[in-house]
Design a protein around this motif. Sequence first.
Motif, PDB file in Angstrom:
ATOM      1  N   ALA A  10       0.846  -1.196   0.000  1.00  0.00           N
ATOM      2  CA  ALA A  10       0.000   0.000   0.000  1.00  0.00           C
ATOM      3  C   ALA A  10       0.881   1.246   0.000  1.00  0.00           C
ATOM      4  CB  ALA A  10      -0.913  -0.011   1.221  1.00  0.00           C
ATOM      5  N   TYR A  11       0.574   2.164  -0.910  1.00  0.00           N
ATOM      6  CA  TYR A  11       1.404   3.361  -1.070  1.00  0.00           C
ATOM      7  C   TYR A  11       0.589   4.586  -1.408  1.00  0.00           C
ATOM      8  CZ  TYR A  11       5.580   0.602  -0.925  1.00  0.00           C
ATOM      9  OH  TYR A  11       6.578  -0.223  -0.489  1.00  0.00           O
ATOM     10  N   PHE A  12       1.104   5.722  -0.983  1.00  0.00           N
ATOM     11  CA  PHE A  12       0.685   7.018  -1.479  1.00  0.00           C
ATOM     12  C   PHE A  12       1.655   7.349  -2.610  1.00  0.00           C
ATOM     13  CE2 PHE A  12      -0.393   7.170   3.079  1.00  0.00           C
ATOM     14  CZ  PHE A  12      -1.771   7.352   2.972  1.00  0.00           C
ATOM     15  N   LEU A  13       1.138   7.701  -3.777  1.00  0.00           N
ATOM     16  CA  LEU A  13       1.971   8.021  -4.931  1.00  0.00           C
ATOM     17  C   LEU A  13       1.584   9.377  -5.494  1.00  0.00           C
ATOM     18  CD1 LEU A  13       1.860   4.748  -7.112  1.00  0.00           C
ATOM     19  CD2 LEU A  13       3.577   5.389  -5.423  1.00  0.00           C
ATOM     20  N   SER A  14       2.560  10.048  -6.099  1.00  0.00           N
ATOM     21  CA  SER A  14       2.246  11.195  -6.939  1.00  0.00           C
ATOM     22  C   SER A  14       1.814  10.637  -8.295  1.00  0.00           C
ATOM     23  CB  SER A  14       3.474  12.097  -7.093  1.00  0.00           C
ATOM     24  OG  SER A  14       4.505  11.405  -7.762  1.00  0.00           O
ATOM     25  N   GLU A 135      -1.213  -7.914  -4.346  1.00  0.00           N
ATOM     26  CA  GLU A 135      -2.037  -6.745  -4.627  1.00  0.00           C
ATOM     27  C   GLU A 135      -1.267  -5.459  -4.349  1.00  0.00           C
ATOM     28  OE1 GLU A 135      -5.713  -6.928  -2.415  1.00  0.00           O
ATOM     29  OE2 GLU A 135      -6.312  -8.822  -3.355  1.00  0.00           O
ATOM     30  N   LEU A 136      -1.614  -4.427  -5.118  1.00  0.00           N
ATOM     31  CA  LEU A 136      -1.137  -3.067  -4.891  1.00  0.00           C
ATOM     32  C   LEU A 136      -2.352  -2.207  -4.580  1.00  0.00           C
ATOM     33  CD1 LEU A 136       1.235  -2.647  -7.974  1.00  0.00           C
ATOM     34  CD2 LEU A 136       1.941  -2.907  -5.585  1.00  0.00           C
ATOM     35  N   HIS A 137      -2.310  -1.488  -3.467  1.00  0.00           N
ATOM     36  CA  HIS A 137      -3.368  -0.549  -3.098  1.00  0.00           C
ATOM     37  C   HIS A 137      -2.736   0.835  -3.087  1.00  0.00           C
ATOM     38  CE1 HIS A 137      -6.606  -3.386  -1.681  1.00  0.00           C
ATOM     39  NE2 HIS A 137      -5.598  -4.187  -1.971  1.00  0.00           N
TER      40      HIS A 137
END
Length: 181
Positions: A10-14, A135-137
Amino acid sequence: MTNQRKVVAAYFLSLDGVAEKANEFLTGWDDETDAAGQQLITTQDTVLLGRRTYDEWAGYWPTSDVEPFASFVNAAPKYVATSTPLDDAWANSHAITGDLADFVRDLKSRPGGDIGIHGSISVTRSLLTAGLVDELHLVIAPTVVGTGQQLLASLGPLKLETIHGTKTPAGHILADYRVLH
């Protein structure tokens, strides 16, 4: 057939894929983004961390009142990819001995909930390369940073299936993907 645990990153991305220093580009917050994060951690009972993330988090989360993540991450077993002993005494923290991919394969075969990776770019990249991330969230901010470590840079092709996607009132895109192996 036995169901294996999932590894969920799980990541915050630009918008340009930068994953580091999200606090510098993630502006605004809303209840939908918060609810997605809360829902994600309800399925997880274990966390994988890289050494730098561990060192940063061990100095912050044990005394944090940012809920529900503080209670979750402080209680969960944390396995740290590192070649040096863990100095801080953060509860339930363990150094991974041996090969990371082998460790995660074994961990996935044990009973339990999902295994989360939060904020450890190198760990996620290694496990994506090894075919072990399920999974990627992603929370994608409507910002182009221009420089910084991109989560998916230099990995080679990945085939993904969209599980869920929505736009929040703050303008974030919540995008959940299944990694097809």
